[in-house]
Motif scaffolding. Structure first.
Motif, PDB file in Angstrom:
ATOM      1  N   GLN A  66       0.889  -1.046  -0.091  1.00 60.19           N
ATOM      2  CA  GLN A  66       0.034   0.069  -0.053  1.00 60.19           C
ATOM      3  C   GLN A  66       0.921   1.416  -0.223  1.00 60.19           C
ATOM      4  O   GLN A  66       0.564   2.352  -0.631  1.00 60.19           O
ATOM      5  N   ARG A  67       1.870   1.207   0.672  1.00 60.61           N
ATOM      6  CA  ARG A  67       2.759   2.446   0.804  1.00 60.61           C
ATOM      7  C   ARG A  67       3.738   2.469  -0.263  1.00 60.61           C
ATOM      8  O   ARG A  67       3.923   3.839  -0.879  1.00 60.61           O
ATOM      9  N   LEU A  68       3.793   1.609  -1.178  1.00 57.38           N
ATOM     10  CA  LEU A  68       4.671   1.687  -2.501  1.00 57.38           C
ATOM     11  C   LEU A  68       3.585   2.471  -3.597  1.00 57.38           C
ATOM     12  O   LEU A  68       4.144   3.220  -4.261  1.00 57.38           O
ATOM     13  N   GLU A  69       2.450   1.826  -3.347  1.00 51.09           N
ATOM     14  CA  GLU A  69       1.378   2.609  -4.333  1.00 51.09           C
ATOM     15  C   GLU A  69       1.215   4.085  -3.921  1.00 51.09           C
ATOM     16  O   GLU A  69       0.974   4.929  -4.799  1.00 51.09           O
ATOM     17  N   PHE A  70       1.176   4.336  -2.676  1.00 52.94           N
ATOM     18  CA  PHE A  70       1.083   5.704  -2.124  1.00 52.94           C
ATOM     19  C   PHE A  70       2.434   6.627  -3.066  1.00 52.94           C
ATOM     20  O   PHE A  70       2.071   7.720  -3.342  1.00 52.94           O
ATOM     21  N   LEU A  71       3.482   6.124  -2.690  1.00 55.52           N
ATOM     22  CA  LEU A  71       4.576   6.681  -3.055  1.00 55.52           C
ATOM     23  C   LEU A  71       4.552   7.054  -4.737  1.00 55.52           C
ATOM     24  O   LEU A  71       4.846   8.031  -5.208  1.00 55.52           O
ATOM     25  N   ARG A  72       4.306   5.880  -5.232  1.00 54.00           N
ATOM     26  CA  ARG A  72       3.967   5.937  -6.855  1.00 54.00           C
ATOM     27  C   ARG A  72       3.037   7.007  -7.257  1.00 54.00           C
ATOM     28  O   ARG A  72       3.315   7.813  -8.110  1.00 54.00           O
ATOM     29  N   SER A  73       1.918   7.148  -6.429  1.00 50.85           N
ATOM     30  CA  SER A  73       0.754   8.292  -6.581  1.00 50.85           C
ATOM     31  C   SER A  73       1.263   9.476  -6.314  1.00 50.85           C
ATOM     32  O   SER A  73       0.855  10.453  -6.930  1.00 50.85           O
ATOM     33  N   HIS A  74       1.966   9.615  -5.218  1.00 51.75           N
ATOM     34  CA  HIS A  74       2.148  11.135  -4.559  1.00 51.75           C
ATOM     35  C   HIS A  74       3.669  11.537  -4.937  1.00 51.75           C
ATOM     36  O   HIS A  74       3.960  12.965  -4.632  1.00 51.75           O
ATOM     37  N   ARG A  75       4.542  10.867  -5.388  1.00 50.83           N
ATOM     38  CA  ARG A  75       5.851  11.469  -5.804  1.00 50.83           C
ATOM     39  C   ARG A  75       6.141  10.837  -7.157  1.00 50.83           C
ATOM     40  O   ARG A  75       7.161   9.877  -7.283  1.00 50.83           O
ATOM     41  N   PRO A  76       5.368  11.230  -7.948  1.00 48.58           N
ATOM     42  CA  PRO A  76       5.758  10.919  -9.466  1.00 48.58           C
ATOM     43  C   PRO A  76       7.040  11.449 -10.029  1.00 48.58           C
ATOM     44  O   PRO A  76       8.107  12.316  -9.556  1.00 48.58           O
ATOM     45  N   ARG A  77       7.310  11.400 -11.328  1.00 47.33           N
ATOM     46  CA  ARG A  77       8.417  11.884 -12.125  1.00 47.33           C
ATOM     47  C   ARG A  77       8.197  13.243 -12.261  1.00 47.33           C
ATOM     48  O   ARG A  77       7.196  13.779 -11.973  1.00 47.33           O
ATOM     49  N   PRO A  78       9.149  13.935 -12.701  1.00 46.74           N
ATOM     50  CA  PRO A  78       9.256  15.427 -12.997  1.00 46.74           C
ATOM     51  C   PRO A  78       8.114  15.741 -13.921  1.00 46.74           C
ATOM     52  O   PRO A  78       7.390  16.948 -13.855  1.00 46.74           O
ATOM     53  N   ASP A  79       7.795  14.996 -14.952  1.00 44.44           N
ATOM     54  CA  ASP A  79       6.720  15.309 -15.743  1.00 44.44           C
ATOM     55  C   ASP A  79       5.279  14.848 -15.076  1.00 44.44           C
ATOM     56  O   ASP A  79       4.415  14.924 -15.932  1.00 44.44           O
ATOM     57  N   GLY A  80       5.415  14.352 -13.915  1.00 40.95           N
ATOM     58  CA  GLY A  80       4.007  14.099 -13.319  1.00 40.95           C
ATOM     59  C   GLY A  80       3.374  12.649 -13.675  1.00 40.95           C
ATOM     60  O   GLY A  80       2.610  12.463 -13.127  1.00 40.95           O
ATOM     61  N   LYS A  81       4.234  11.953 -14.315  1.00 37.74           N
ATOM     62  CA  LYS A  81       3.630  10.847 -14.463  1.00 37.74           C
ATOM     63  C   LYS A  81       4.224   9.665 -13.624  1.00 37.74           C
ATOM     64  O   LYS A  81       5.416   9.943 -12.965  1.00 37.74           O
ATOM     65  N   PRO A  82       3.777   8.554 -13.017  1.00 32.28           N
ATOM     66  CA  PRO A  82       4.338   7.596 -11.958  1.00 32.28           C
ATOM     67  C   PRO A  82       5.676   6.953 -12.753  1.00 32.28           C
ATOM     68  O   PRO A  82       5.517   6.734 -13.701  1.00 32.28           O
TER      69      PRO A  82
END
Length: 210
Positions: A66-82
């Protein structure tokens, strides 16, 4: 529920004390939204913790996923994509097979793997593996430190203002003494109005003597 089982309760008590002393807005000081972002916990769980209620604990495997999914959603790449699985795996030094298994919830990471992923996303060590209470305790501890800094800054500013007022009074007394005013008394707390009237009086005396 004890402090040993729920370490965030001690930080929460310290935070309550600081909020009272500094006369802060409770809704702002204990806003759960920033705590969600810094812990990866669901809003409902953070709210329970802030109210001193027991926080639900997940199986470590599910929690990490769950926390990995949270990180992918809330800390994306500079272009905003996961970040892709490959990007996370490469950045964390994991093989494509391992990174895929971890992100899909197929495997539980070792502490070393978890630390590498945490470093990749720029979050504190233990972000993935800390219990909800431990995660909230860390976030509240950071908030306590911030409020202590604010409180100390306010005290320092008040002290500097008090010293400036004293220096100003002493300067006026020296000017009065030099112009044959021999007795000036600051009584009580010397309100601002009294000080301003006295300053005008002394200034007029100095002008007349000049």
């Amino acid at each position: 529920m004890t402090d040993e089982a729920s370490p965030h309760l001690k930080s929460l008590a310290r935070l309550h004390d600081l909020i009272e002393k500094a006369d802060l807005d409770w809704a702002v000081a204990l806003d759960p939204e920033p705590l969600v972002l810094s812990t990866g916990l669901p809003l409902s769980v953070v709210t329970m913790g802030l109210h001193g209620r027991e926080m639900p604990v997940l199986d470590l495997h599910r929690q990490v996923h769950q926390r990995l999914e949270f990180l992918r959603s809330h800390r994306p790449r500079p272009d905003g994509k996961p970040y892709s699985q490959k990007e996370i795996g490469d950045g964390a030094g994991l093989t494509p097979q391992w990174s895929g298994q971890l992100l899909n919830g197929g495997k539980k990471p070792s502490l070393e793997h978890a630390a590498r992923i945490e470093d990749f996303f720029g979050v504190p060590r233990g972000f993935l593996t800390a219990t909800p209470s431990q995660a909230l305790d860390r976030a509240l501890g950071e908030r306590v430190a911030e409020l202590q800094d604010v409180h100390m800054a306010a005290l320092q500013q008040a002290n500097e203002k008090l010293q400036a007022d004293r220096d100003r009074q002493e300067a006026l007394l020296r000017r009065a003494d030099g112009n044959r005013v021999r007795a000036v008394s600051f009584r009580g707390s010397s309100s601002r109005v009294k000080r301003e009237v006295l300053e005008e009086l002394l200034a007029s005396i100095v002008d007349e003597e000049a």
